[in-house]
Design a protein around this motif. Structure first.
Motif, PDB file in Angstrom:
ATOM      1  N   PHE A 135       1.277  -1.230  -0.468  1.00 42.65           N
ATOM      2  CA  PHE A 135      -0.013   0.136   0.123  1.00 42.65           C
ATOM      3  C   PHE A 135       1.227   1.660   0.055  1.00 42.65           C
ATOM      4  CE2 PHE A 135      -2.208  -3.369   1.235  1.00 42.65           C
ATOM      5  CZ  PHE A 135      -3.735  -3.265   1.029  1.00 42.65           C
ATOM      6  N   ASP A 136       0.709   2.316  -0.387  1.00 40.72           N
ATOM      7  CA  ASP A 136       1.653   3.601  -1.223  1.00 40.72           C
ATOM      8  C   ASP A 136       0.870   4.601  -0.652  1.00 40.72           C
ATOM      9  OD1 ASP A 136       3.746   4.427  -1.499  1.00 40.72           O
ATOM     10  OD2 ASP A 136       3.864   4.494  -3.478  1.00 40.72           O
ATOM     11  N   LEU A 137       0.800   5.705  -0.627  1.00 43.15           N
ATOM     12  CA  LEU A 137       0.017   6.853  -0.614  1.00 43.15           C
ATOM     13  C   LEU A 137       0.920   8.192  -1.025  1.00 43.15           C
ATOM     14  CD1 LEU A 137      -2.902   8.370  -0.390  1.00 43.15           C
ATOM     15  CD2 LEU A 137      -1.499   9.062   2.182  1.00 43.15           C
ATOM     16  N   ARG A 138       0.512   8.550  -2.264  1.00 42.91           N
ATOM     17  CA  ARG A 138       1.178   9.253  -2.306  1.00 42.91           C
ATOM     18  C   ARG A 138       0.507  10.734  -2.995  1.00 42.91           C
ATOM     19  NH1 ARG A 138       2.330   7.865  -8.507  1.00 42.91           N
ATOM     20  NH2 ARG A 138       1.046   6.444  -8.813  1.00 42.91           N
ATOM     21  N   GLU A 139       1.190  11.074  -3.596  1.00 42.71           N
ATOM     22  CA  GLU A 139       0.836  12.676  -4.137  1.00 42.71           C
ATOM     23  C   GLU A 139       0.479  12.245  -5.269  1.00 42.71           C
ATOM     24  OE1 GLU A 139      -1.926  15.156  -2.639  1.00 42.71           O
ATOM     25  OE2 GLU A 139      -1.827  13.257  -0.984  1.00 42.71           O
ATOM     26  N   ASP A 199     -22.768  16.418   1.503  1.00 40.22           N
ATOM     27  CA  ASP A 199     -21.387  16.572   2.228  1.00 40.22           C
ATOM     28  C   ASP A 199     -20.842  16.027   1.071  1.00 40.22           C
ATOM     29  OD1 ASP A 199     -22.620  18.037   4.588  1.00 40.22           O
ATOM     30  OD2 ASP A 199     -23.156  16.284   5.372  1.00 40.22           O
ATOM     31  N   PHE A 200     -21.115  14.369   1.403  1.00 44.44           N
ATOM     32  CA  PHE A 200     -19.885  13.936  -0.001  1.00 44.44           C
ATOM     33  C   PHE A 200     -19.661  14.717  -1.435  1.00 44.44           C
ATOM     34  CE2 PHE A 200     -19.199  11.323  -3.782  1.00 44.44           C
ATOM     35  CZ  PHE A 200     -18.223  10.517  -3.148  1.00 44.44           C
ATOM     36  N   PHE A 201     -20.146  14.780  -1.764  1.00 42.82           N
ATOM     37  CA  PHE A 201     -20.053  15.940  -2.424  1.00 42.82           C
ATOM     38  C   PHE A 201     -19.720  16.681  -3.162  1.00 42.82           C
ATOM     39  CE2 PHE A 201     -22.656  12.470  -4.513  1.00 42.82           C
ATOM     40  CZ  PHE A 201     -22.031  12.391  -6.455  1.00 42.82           C
ATOM     41  N   ALA A 202     -20.108  17.372  -1.744  1.00 39.45           N
ATOM     42  CA  ALA A 202     -19.161  18.651  -1.895  1.00 39.45           C
ATOM     43  C   ALA A 202     -17.815  18.302  -1.467  1.00 39.45           C
ATOM     44  CB  ALA A 202     -20.001  18.970  -0.505  1.00 39.45           C
ATOM     45  N   ASN A 203     -17.455  16.881  -1.243  1.00 35.94           N
ATOM     46  CA  ASN A 203     -15.999  17.350   0.015  1.00 35.94           C
ATOM     47  C   ASN A 203     -15.704  16.445  -1.487  1.00 35.94           C
ATOM     48  OD1 ASN A 203     -13.769  16.078   1.831  1.00 35.94           O
ATOM     49  ND2 ASN A 203     -14.530  13.906   1.103  1.00 35.94           N
ATOM     50  N   ALA A 204     -16.121  15.671  -2.495  1.00 39.56           N
ATOM     51  CA  ALA A 204     -15.542  15.366  -3.634  1.00 39.56           C
ATOM     52  C   ALA A 204     -15.473  16.605  -4.701  1.00 39.56           C
ATOM     53  CB  ALA A 204     -16.182  14.321  -4.451  1.00 39.56           C
ATOM     54  N   LYS A 205     -16.271  17.396  -4.127  1.00 36.47           N
ATOM     55  CA  LYS A 205     -15.456  18.421  -5.180  1.00 36.47           C
ATOM     56  C   LYS A 205     -14.260  19.410  -5.101  1.00 36.47           C
ATOM     57  CE  LYS A 205     -18.126  22.426  -7.341  1.00 36.47           C
ATOM     58  NZ  LYS A 205     -19.449  22.928  -7.225  1.00 36.47           N
ATOM     59  N   SER A 206     -14.204  19.715  -3.935  1.00 36.45           N
ATOM     60  CA  SER A 206     -13.371  20.095  -3.060  1.00 36.45           C
ATOM     61  C   SER A 206     -11.864  19.050  -3.678  1.00 36.45           C
ATOM     62  CB  SER A 206     -13.668  20.044  -1.393  1.00 36.45           C
ATOM     63  OG  SER A 206     -12.300  21.174  -1.402  1.00 36.45           O
ATOM     64  N   SER A 207     -12.015  18.031  -2.694  1.00 40.16           N
ATOM     65  CA  SER A 207     -10.995  16.539  -3.101  1.00 40.16           C
ATOM     66  C   SER A 207     -10.416  17.177  -4.810  1.00 40.16           C
ATOM     67  CB  SER A 207     -10.855  16.088  -3.432  1.00 40.16           C
ATOM     68  OG  SER A 207     -11.736  15.241  -0.970  1.00 40.16           O
ATOM     69  N   ILE A 208     -11.148  17.172  -5.719  1.00 40.14           N
ATOM     70  CA  ILE A 208     -10.561  17.293  -7.350  1.00 40.14           C
ATOM     71  C   ILE A 208     -10.572  18.522  -7.166  1.00 40.14           C
ATOM     72  CG2 ILE A 208     -12.909  17.316  -8.523  1.00 40.14           C
ATOM     73  CD1 ILE A 208     -12.490  14.786  -9.899  1.00 40.14           C
ATOM     74  N   SER A 209     -10.849  19.463  -7.268  1.00 41.51           N
ATOM     75  CA  SER A 209     -10.450  20.669  -7.789  1.00 41.51           C
ATOM     76  C   SER A 209      -9.243  21.460  -7.264  1.00 41.51           C
ATOM     77  CB  SER A 209     -11.422  21.466  -6.758  1.00 41.51           C
ATOM     78  OG  SER A 209     -12.493  21.174  -7.144  1.00 41.51           O
ATOM     79  N   ARG A 210      -8.318  20.201  -5.979  1.00 41.16           N
ATOM     80  CA  ARG A 210      -6.439  20.257  -5.803  1.00 41.16           C
ATOM     81  C   ARG A 210      -6.056  19.800  -7.042  1.00 41.16           C
ATOM     82  NH1 ARG A 210      -8.228  16.539  -0.690  1.00 41.16           N
ATOM     83  NH2 ARG A 210      -9.869  18.789   0.641  1.00 41.16           N
ATOM     84  N   SER A 211      -4.689  21.232  -6.846  1.00 42.55           N
ATOM     85  CA  SER A 211      -3.738  20.626  -8.115  1.00 42.55           C
ATOM     86  C   SER A 211      -3.192  19.218  -7.848  1.00 42.55           C
ATOM     87  CB  SER A 211      -2.641  21.770  -8.012  1.00 42.55           C
ATOM     88  OG  SER A 211      -2.472  22.068  -6.638  1.00 42.55           O
ATOM     89  N   LYS A 212      -3.369  18.801  -6.634  1.00 41.37           N
ATOM     90  CA  LYS A 212      -2.263  17.571  -6.345  1.00 41.37           C
ATOM     91  C   LYS A 212      -3.167  16.481  -5.551  1.00 41.37           C
ATOM     92  CE  LYS A 212       2.273  18.188  -6.336  1.00 41.37           C
ATOM     93  NZ  LYS A 212       3.668  17.706  -7.247  1.00 41.37           N
ATOM     94  N   ILE A 213      -3.176  15.035  -6.151  1.00 39.42           N
ATOM     95  CA  ILE A 213      -4.234  14.460  -5.654  1.00 39.42           C
ATOM     96  C   ILE A 213      -4.104  13.209  -5.044  1.00 39.42           C
ATOM     97  CG2 ILE A 213      -6.376  12.835  -6.423  1.00 39.42           C
ATOM     98  CD1 ILE A 213      -7.289  15.624  -7.313  1.00 39.42           C
ATOM     99  N   SER A 214      -4.647  13.076  -3.883  1.00 42.28           N
ATOM    100  CA  SER A 214      -3.945  11.525  -2.974  1.00 42.28           C
ATOM    101  C   SER A 214      -4.006  10.598  -3.614  1.00 42.28           C
ATOM    102  CB  SER A 214      -4.525  12.002  -1.405  1.00 42.28           C
ATOM    103  OG  SER A 214      -3.923  13.165  -1.261  1.00 42.28           O
ATOM    104  N   VAL A 215      -3.356   9.781  -3.837  1.00 40.47           N
ATOM    105  CA  VAL A 215      -3.921   8.812  -4.873  1.00 40.47           C
ATOM    106  C   VAL A 215      -3.447   7.305  -4.035  1.00 40.47           C
ATOM    107  CG1 VAL A 215      -3.414   6.605  -6.431  1.00 40.47           C
ATOM    108  CG2 VAL A 215      -3.867   9.138  -6.876  1.00 40.47           C
ATOM    109  N   LEU A 216      -4.263   6.883  -3.186  1.00 41.74           N
ATOM    110  CA  LEU A 216      -3.529   4.957  -2.797  1.00 41.74           C
ATOM    111  C   LEU A 216      -3.901   4.092  -3.555  1.00 41.74           C
ATOM    112  CD1 LEU A 216      -2.888   3.540  -0.066  1.00 41.74           C
ATOM    113  CD2 LEU A 216      -5.311   3.027   0.207  1.00 41.74           C
ATOM    114  N   THR A 217      -2.193   3.628  -3.743  1.00 39.37           N
ATOM    115  CA  THR A 217      -1.673   2.492  -4.653  1.00 39.37           C
ATOM    116  C   THR A 217      -1.510   1.078  -3.911  1.00 39.37           C
ATOM    117  OG1 THR A 217      -0.662   3.983  -6.402  1.00 39.37           O
ATOM    118  CG2 THR A 217      -0.268   1.756  -6.843  1.00 39.37           C
TER     119      THR A 217
END
Length: 181
Positions: free
Chosen positions: A38-42, A75-93
């Motif tokens: 499991f690897d979490l990265r930006e 709440d879910f879609f407000a959070n999703a909208k905020s998360s996906i608007s960032r220039s860096k996204i957290s990705v769990l591989t």
């Protein structure tokens, strides 16, 4: 989505359990133990395939759910909208080693199709396999801020003996109309 909600209370523990079970079931019988990483990265958002379409879909879903009164969806879609608007996204591989891979092609009856396209089914299970109802595959979506997963696999084609690589992404949102209606 009821399948995702099943894992919402403990998304990471559920993800680890389900991935471990699936990888263990796919042991390549080489004598080596299955390894799971499991690897979490930006990553830069522009590295995510289809990011603009995904942002648009999330915006449309957000607009749709705000018309209703379901606070959990809002709440879910407000959070999703905020998360996906960032220039860096957290990705769990999540990756495994010493497995047979997820056999394809992406046609009904294969494990790759069962995981990514089918609902409520599982494929290629043996008597000793854990799980069998096709529900655990939803755990990955509970761990994602915008219920998105990308899958890739390498397996040996039983007919040709050649290595085959498959990859596909999947997002589970709410029913909505796109910008074209």
């Amino acid at each position: 989505d009821a399948g995702i909600e099943t894992f919402r209370d403990a998304p990471y523990a559920s993800l680890a359990r389900e991935c471990g079970q699936n990888s263990g079931d796919a042991n390549d019988q080489s004598g080596s133990a299955v390894e799971l990483y499991f690897d979490l990265r930006e990553v830069d958002a522009n590295e995510i395939p289809g990011i603009d379409s995904l942002r648009s879909a999330i915006d449309q879903c957000h607009d749709k759910v705000t018309e209703g009164a379901n606070e959990k969806e809002i709440d879910f879609f407000a959070n999703a909208k905020s998360s996906i608007s960032r220039s860096k996204i957290s990705v769990l591989t999540v990756s495994d080693h010493h497995t047979r891979g997820l056999r394809g092609p992406c046609t009904p009856g294969t494990p790759f199709h069962s995981l990514i396209k089918a609902s409520g089914v599982s494929a290629d299970k043996e008597a000793h396999s854990g799980g069998s109802f096709g529900i655990g595959k939803n755990a990955v979506f509970a761990a994602s801020d915008f219920q998105t997963a990308f899958y890739s696999t390498k397996y040996v084609d039983e007919t040709t003996g050649q290595d085959v690589f498959l990859a596909q992404g999947k997002t589970i949102l709410v029913s909505h109309e796109d910008s074209n209606g």
